[in-house]
Design an enzyme around this catalytic site. Sequence first.
Site, short mmCIF file in Angstrom:
data_model
loop_
_atom_site.label_atom_id
_atom_site.label_comp_id
_atom_site.label_asym_id
_atom_site.label_seq_id
_atom_site.Cartn_x
_atom_site.Cartn_y
_atom_site.Cartn_z
N SER A 111 -10.96 41.13 -6.80
CA SER A 111 -10.47 41.93 -5.69
C SER A 111 -9.55 43.03 -6.18
CB SER A 111 -9.69 41.05 -4.71
OG SER A 111 -8.60 40.42 -5.36
N CYS A 112 -9.78 43.54 -7.39
CA CYS A 112 -8.85 44.49 -8.00
C CYS A 112 -8.74 45.74 -7.16
CB CYS A 112 -9.27 44.84 -9.41
SG CYS A 112 -10.84 45.72 -9.52
N GLY A 113 -7.56 46.35 -7.20
CA GLY A 113 -7.33 47.60 -6.51
C GLY A 113 -7.43 48.74 -7.48
N CYS A 115 -6.74 48.39 -10.64
CA CYS A 115 -7.18 47.83 -11.91
C CYS A 115 -6.37 48.34 -13.08
CB CYS A 115 -8.66 48.11 -12.14
SG CYS A 115 -9.74 47.37 -10.93
#
Length: 260
Positions: A111-113, A115
């Site tokens: 669920s990285c934003g 990163c």
Amino acid sequence: MIRAAHRTAHFREIFADGRPAADHPRAVPYETPIAIEFNGIGYAVMMASPVEIEDFVTGFAIAERLLPRDGAFADIAIHETDKGIVVRANLPAADVAPVFERARRRIAESSCGLCGIENLAALDRPLPPVSAPLTLAPEAIFAARDAIGAHQSVGNETGAVHAAALCRPDGAIDLVREDVGRHNAFDKAIGARARMGRAGDHFALLTARCSYELVEKAIVADLGALVTISAPTTLALDRAKAAGLPLYVLARRDSVLAAL
């Protein structure tokens, strides 16, 4: 290490209506750290499903603008360790400079934003215009949306992974890739297309929220349109509009929203 999409785990199901608890097996997707090195430089550590790794790393490099949109690695090696998987790929000497400039060690969850991107200016990097935007007939979207489930072998087993499909303008699905991370699934699909040398118009159908990262991957890969089954963010809409990427969201079997 086992390179597989999923394994069987055992659970006890407890019911709210007072029925006796029941034990049963369930397929659970693997999630494995994959360390990516370009020309001997550690670039990223991603959490991903440990299958179709060559597709994943190729698509990841295209999305990072280290490879051209139709590029592929001449040399890629996969090393399995007791802690995860290390992938070593070599870029042409002329393309190594961006690796030195932007090399960073990132640990990215599914669920990285951002990163690990350290400079917010990266959000405003110029994007290439989409060369051949596709105005999709609703029937094409509905056909792809209806057909994708049959291609989700891991998703159907586990109920816990995302899928990315590349589709022809009429909605026929050419390929599907799955992963625990929605970004990873899309990277795998883009990488598979490049490695297979497949040309022609494609749009992407993603079983995911329409985030700006996925929009940018579609633009950099020069796909004709992006369809997602969930809603977009404001930044996703803005980035798609800036590059001329047709965007269709909240795709159902009988309705879809076309971004204006």
